[in-house]
Design a protein around this motif. Sequence first.
Motif, PDB file in Angstrom:
ATOM      1  N   ARG A 183       0.942  -1.876  -0.314  1.00  0.00           N
ATOM      2  CA  ARG A 183       0.037  -0.301   0.061  1.00  0.00           C
ATOM      3  C   ARG A 183       1.082   1.481  -0.030  1.00  0.00           C
ATOM      4  NH1 ARG A 183      -4.545  -1.149   4.673  1.00  0.00           N
ATOM      5  NH2 ARG A 183      -4.614   1.354   3.700  1.00  0.00           N
ATOM      6  N   ILE A 184       2.141   0.905   0.477  1.00  0.00           N
ATOM      7  CA  ILE A 184       3.405   2.306   0.463  1.00  0.00           C
ATOM      8  C   ILE A 184       4.146   1.988  -0.398  1.00  0.00           C
ATOM      9  CG2 ILE A 184       2.281   3.019   2.962  1.00  0.00           C
ATOM     10  CD1 ILE A 184       5.161   1.573   3.656  1.00  0.00           C
ATOM     11  N   VAL A 185       4.545   0.888  -0.524  1.00  0.00           N
ATOM     12  CA  VAL A 185       6.026   0.772  -1.695  1.00  0.00           C
ATOM     13  C   VAL A 185       5.829  -0.738  -2.094  1.00  0.00           C
ATOM     14  CG1 VAL A 185       7.390  -0.209   0.244  1.00  0.00           C
ATOM     15  CG2 VAL A 185       8.437   1.042  -1.835  1.00  0.00           C
ATOM     16  N   GLU A 186       5.901  -1.295  -3.664  1.00  0.00           N
ATOM     17  CA  GLU A 186       6.297  -2.801  -3.710  1.00  0.00           C
ATOM     18  C   GLU A 186       7.495  -3.459  -3.906  1.00  0.00           C
ATOM     19  OE1 GLU A 186       4.673  -2.898  -7.763  1.00  0.00           O
ATOM     20  OE2 GLU A 186       2.485  -1.852  -7.410  1.00  0.00           O
ATOM     21  N   LYS A 187       7.423  -4.466  -3.686  1.00  0.00           N
ATOM     22  CA  LYS A 187       8.810  -5.044  -3.444  1.00  0.00           C
ATOM     23  C   LYS A 187       9.512  -4.210  -2.318  1.00  0.00           C
ATOM     24  CE  LYS A 187       7.912  -7.282  -7.548  1.00  0.00           C
ATOM     25  NZ  LYS A 187       8.479  -7.228  -8.748  1.00  0.00           N
ATOM     26  N   HIS A 188      10.025  -4.255  -1.205  1.00  0.00           N
ATOM     27  CA  HIS A 188      10.779  -3.477  -0.284  1.00  0.00           C
ATOM     28  C   HIS A 188      10.711  -3.914   1.063  1.00  0.00           C
ATOM     29  CE1 HIS A 188      11.698   0.496   2.151  1.00  0.00           C
ATOM     30  NE2 HIS A 188      12.650   0.113   2.001  1.00  0.00           N
ATOM     31  N   SER A 189      11.779  -5.023   1.225  1.00  0.00           N
ATOM     32  CA  SER A 189      12.204  -5.465   2.412  1.00  0.00           C
ATOM     33  C   SER A 189      13.819  -4.603   2.582  1.00  0.00           C
ATOM     34  CB  SER A 189      12.602  -6.905   1.889  1.00  0.00           C
ATOM     35  OG  SER A 189      11.390  -7.765   1.925  1.00  0.00           O
ATOM     36  N   PHE A 190      13.675  -4.576   3.539  1.00  0.00           N
ATOM     37  CA  PHE A 190      15.145  -4.465   4.871  1.00  0.00           C
ATOM     38  C   PHE A 190      15.093  -4.754   5.317  1.00  0.00           C
ATOM     39  CE2 PHE A 190      11.234  -1.767   5.849  1.00  0.00           C
ATOM     40  CZ  PHE A 190      10.800  -1.447   7.288  1.00  0.00           C
ATOM     41  N   VAL A 191      16.671  -4.573   6.447  1.00  0.00           N
ATOM     42  CA  VAL A 191      16.767  -5.242   7.081  1.00  0.00           C
ATOM     43  C   VAL A 191      17.015  -4.468   8.217  1.00  0.00           C
ATOM     44  CG1 VAL A 191      19.230  -6.807   8.724  1.00  0.00           C
ATOM     45  CG2 VAL A 191      18.217  -6.603   6.250  1.00  0.00           C
ATOM     46  N   LEU A 192      17.155  -4.241   9.959  1.00  0.00           N
ATOM     47  CA  LEU A 192      17.308  -3.956  11.120  1.00  0.00           C
ATOM     48  C   LEU A 192      17.929  -5.170  11.858  1.00  0.00           C
ATOM     49  CD1 LEU A 192      13.884  -2.501  11.542  1.00  0.00           C
ATOM     50  CD2 LEU A 192      15.726  -1.265  10.765  1.00  0.00           C
ATOM     51  N   ALA A 193      19.226  -4.298  12.478  1.00  0.00           N
ATOM     52  CA  ALA A 193      19.573  -5.147  14.201  1.00  0.00           C
ATOM     53  C   ALA A 193      19.609  -4.185  14.922  1.00  0.00           C
ATOM     54  CB  ALA A 193      21.279  -5.167  13.108  1.00  0.00           C
ATOM     55  N   ASP A 194      19.810  -4.969  15.940  1.00  0.00           N
ATOM     56  CA  ASP A 194      19.192  -4.562  17.734  1.00  0.00           C
ATOM     57  C   ASP A 194      20.343  -4.413  18.555  1.00  0.00           C
ATOM     58  OD1 ASP A 194      18.845  -4.544  20.523  1.00  0.00           O
ATOM     59  OD2 ASP A 194      16.835  -5.434  20.068  1.00  0.00           O
ATOM     60  N   LEU A 195      20.557  -3.542  18.421  1.00  0.00           N
ATOM     61  CA  LEU A 195      21.949  -3.162  19.394  1.00  0.00           C
ATOM     62  C   LEU A 195      21.711  -3.222  21.058  1.00  0.00           C
ATOM     63  CD1 LEU A 195      23.741  -1.148  16.423  1.00  0.00           C
ATOM     64  CD2 LEU A 195      24.193  -3.583  17.053  1.00  0.00           C
ATOM     65  N   GLY A 196      20.578  -3.468  21.342  1.00  0.00           N
ATOM     66  CA  GLY A 196      20.270  -2.552  22.560  1.00  0.00           C
ATOM     67  C   GLY A 196      19.861  -1.732  22.940  1.00  0.00           C
ATOM     68  N   ALA A 197      19.484  -0.891  21.825  1.00  0.00           N
ATOM     69  CA  ALA A 197      18.921   0.692  21.980  1.00  0.00           C
ATOM     70  C   ALA A 197      17.378   0.484  21.942  1.00  0.00           C
ATOM     71  CB  ALA A 197      19.012   2.210  21.016  1.00  0.00           C
ATOM     72  N   LEU A 198      16.266   1.417  21.866  1.00  0.00           N
ATOM     73  CA  LEU A 198      14.451   1.635  21.541  1.00  0.00           C
ATOM     74  C   LEU A 198      14.770   1.186  20.220  1.00  0.00           C
ATOM     75  CD1 LEU A 198      13.079   4.206  23.444  1.00  0.00           C
ATOM     76  CD2 LEU A 198      12.933   2.061  24.046  1.00  0.00           C
ATOM     77  N   SER A 199      15.862   1.530  19.520  1.00  0.00           N
ATOM     78  CA  SER A 199      14.954   1.638  17.878  1.00  0.00           C
ATOM     79  C   SER A 199      16.725   0.828  17.386  1.00  0.00           C
ATOM     80  CB  SER A 199      14.785   2.952  17.245  1.00  0.00           C
ATOM     81  OG  SER A 199      14.976   2.601  15.456  1.00  0.00           O
ATOM     82  N   PRO A 200      15.884  -0.156  16.397  1.00  0.00           N
ATOM     83  CA  PRO A 200      17.239  -1.130  15.890  1.00  0.00           C
ATOM     84  C   PRO A 200      17.873  -0.106  14.516  1.00  0.00           C
ATOM     85  CG  PRO A 200      15.084  -2.049  16.043  1.00  0.00           C
ATOM     86  CD  PRO A 200      14.359  -0.784  16.499  1.00  0.00           C
ATOM     87  N   VAL A 201      18.653  -0.608  14.167  1.00  0.00           N
ATOM     88  CA  VAL A 201      19.263   0.087  13.312  1.00  0.00           C
ATOM     89  C   VAL A 201      19.182  -0.100  12.045  1.00  0.00           C
ATOM     90  CG1 VAL A 201      21.314   1.558  14.936  1.00  0.00           C
ATOM     91  CG2 VAL A 201      22.222  -0.769  13.978  1.00  0.00           C
ATOM     92  N   HIS A 202      19.852   0.231  11.015  1.00  0.00           N
ATOM     93  CA  HIS A 202      19.381   0.644   9.359  1.00  0.00           C
ATOM     94  C   HIS A 202      20.174  -0.914   8.338  1.00  0.00           C
ATOM     95  CE1 HIS A 202      17.224   1.184   5.513  1.00  0.00           C
ATOM     96  NE2 HIS A 202      17.123   0.457   5.524  1.00  0.00           N
ATOM     97  N   LEU A 203      20.788  -1.496   8.419  1.00  0.00           N
ATOM     98  CA  LEU A 203      21.798  -2.150   7.869  1.00  0.00           C
ATOM     99  C   LEU A 203      21.548  -1.909   5.998  1.00  0.00           C
ATOM    100  CD1 LEU A 203      22.685  -5.322   9.748  1.00  0.00           C
ATOM    101  CD2 LEU A 203      22.597  -2.694  10.170  1.00  0.00           C
ATOM    102  N   THR A 204      22.769  -1.121   6.067  1.00  0.00           N
ATOM    103  CA  THR A 204      22.928  -1.025   4.348  1.00  0.00           C
ATOM    104  C   THR A 204      24.493  -1.161   3.490  1.00  0.00           C
ATOM    105  OG1 THR A 204      23.314   1.127   3.885  1.00  0.00           O
ATOM    106  CG2 THR A 204      20.782   0.843   4.042  1.00  0.00           C
ATOM    107  N   TYR A 205      24.419  -1.458   2.080  1.00  0.00           N
ATOM    108  CA  TYR A 205      25.461  -1.550   1.324  1.00  0.00           C
ATOM    109  C   TYR A 205      25.202  -0.650  -0.052  1.00  0.00           C
ATOM    110  CZ  TYR A 205      27.926  -4.506  -1.675  1.00  0.00           C
ATOM    111  OH  TYR A 205      29.232  -4.776  -2.269  1.00  0.00           O
ATOM    112  N   THR A 206      26.791  -0.708  -0.021  1.00  0.00           N
ATOM    113  CA  THR A 206      26.764   0.132  -1.677  1.00  0.00           C
ATOM    114  C   THR A 206      27.662  -1.028  -2.207  1.00  0.00           C
ATOM    115  OG1 THR A 206      26.491   2.256   0.032  1.00  0.00           O
ATOM    116  CG2 THR A 206      27.836   2.700  -2.104  1.00  0.00           C
ATOM    117  N   PRO A 207      27.633  -1.551  -3.548  1.00  0.00           N
ATOM    118  CA  PRO A 207      28.390  -2.242  -4.286  1.00  0.00           C
ATOM    119  C   PRO A 207      29.469  -0.913  -5.123  1.00  0.00           C
ATOM    120  CG  PRO A 207      26.152  -1.691  -6.149  1.00  0.00           C
ATOM    121  CD  PRO A 207      26.245  -0.942  -3.980  1.00  0.00           C
TER     122      PRO A 207
END
Length: 646
Positions: free
Chosen positions: A441-465
């Motif tokens: 409903r907001i974006v198609e084929k969008h998956s992403f990765v979050l890592a829990d580092l002990g804070a309230l909000s997990p961090v967003h992991l990305t990659y630049t080739p």
Amino acid sequence: MSTSQRFGSAAVEHAEAVLVEQYPRLVRLAYLTLPDSLGRHTRVLLAHKAVQRALPRSGSPVASAPAEGSAGDPDGPLTLVRARVLRAALTPAGPAALVRARAGWPPVPPFVWGLRLWPPAGGIDEAARTLAGASAPVRAAFVLHHLDDLAEDEAVRLLARAGAADPAGAVQDALALPVGEPLLLALRRPEFDASVVSARPTDLLRRRRRARAAWAALATLAVTLTALSLHGPPQGPGMRPTAGPAASGVLDPARLERVPAEAWADTARVDFTAWPARGGRTGDRDLLARALRVWAAPGTNPVTTTPRTTADPPARPPQLLYAGELDGRAVVLLRDGDRIVRYAEPATGSGARTLDVARTDEAGVTTAAALSLSRDPGGAAARYLLAPWIARAATRDLQRPGDPARPLAVAADGVTAPAAVPPATGPCASWPVLELTSSTRIVEKHSFVLADLGALSPVHLTYTPLPDGPGAAPARQPREATGPEARAAWAPQACRLGELRGGAYRAVNVWDFAAGQLPDGGGRAVWSCTRASGWAGPGDVLVRLRPESGAPQDVASARSTAACGRFGQHLLAGFRWRSPAGRWYLLAAGSRQVTGITATGAVRAEAATRTLAAPWSGADGPVTLTGTLAGGGTLSALDGAGGGRD
């Protein structure tokens, strides 16, 4: 008799025609010139106010350069209107600007009853963030030169006419802003239009309650004034005016902001502001009242905050995100502007009440996708509250890129089943992460990765080739860390995420910026820069060499830097490396715009490419690395090869 030049009716008609034709560009100019401390709603209203009041009245005096406003000059009406728009945007409070500024008050926008307005997400606000921190004349000069295509001298003259204190300096500072051609091309797209706004009603029920409260307050005030006129004010020790959040009603649970359940699917701002109130105890007034009271006066209850975050009580009623019971504890999540607060207490009996506060500046679809609700006593698993736009959730081990993702159960209220979290201490045998998929409903084929580092909000992991080709190729943009190449690059970096615990980070990107063959049969190796970007803006970086076999090696690091980010796209790094044959070499590599590398000091060598490998003769001492850029100029290394910073 007055001899000053005045606007004729023909000049005013020409100015009106130009204003109507150029209205979007003029609103954009005013919006980006206005103080960036103002909210989007206020800036939009003030921008439209500045443009609509820019039309001169017939017979009014010409401030300066009358020829520029004459009907015979084709550019005159536009110059006139631009100058008047700029003058209004540079002093948005009008004649009372100085008085209000000294008092610390913001400028007064036009009043719009019952609506909140903002530009489309991903549009004009991208330009506003680019110019954040710059003075109003510098922002105006940026728009005039880069977006409205005025020459430097034309921009200087127009700023001077609008009353800017140092127009030439403002233009020079605007030219020095770190803005690349891709961003300039993006800013010219049609969606970067501040005159196109989204409108939503404010909280209708709260508005009705406020109206009733206002009438009640007026009645009380009338009674009080009558009593004071008869008896005078109360006297005696200890009689002080009541102040603070509690006195103003900010901590009243009935005034908590509650967002409709489907607001996220019909808004241009997909972030925490679109989260509805969820959980089984959102109607528990006593629980909400305790959470607000502990926030206002923690007493002996433990309070934790992320760096550069305060636990100060809110200045206005916060937004309720969650109130429920999990694993024997009652949990309340609240949002106050750019802060998220988590309150927890035992569900039954007595025990410690805790308060955790984290910052979430400019969170978006990914960085506002999950919040930590609870952890098991051993710290091995956690439950999360997912954003309402998350359609599917899964977990995977970042250290095992070939393993499939495992589905994670999510309850109807958005709370996940317990999910494994990375170990805080001990050996790093695995690194669990969340893999979330957004609703179509907001974006198609969008998956992403979050890592829990002990804070309230997990961090967003990305990659630049790695870059596609030579230095002239456009920069690659960070992409989600969900593909095979991204997972392979992240696998040897996963355990280093543990070093970021306790920080206020929003995203971590691995950028593979160079690759080449190592001497003495060392095989192919990739140079990568891992950047951890903080919520406050600064980021920490680590450059590593990742060979085909063997463990990665640290090359250089830096804290609170723009390197390896959007405004630090040029990179050069090097270090002393021992080959499989036991010989020492100086290795260095640069990003896509580096066309040559020169080493001086303990090693003297040159390379006409983006990588350098030179024997290290054994001489002690630091090495200075310098890179030549394709567009001209030079670049210093992030960290000197001998360990000293150049």
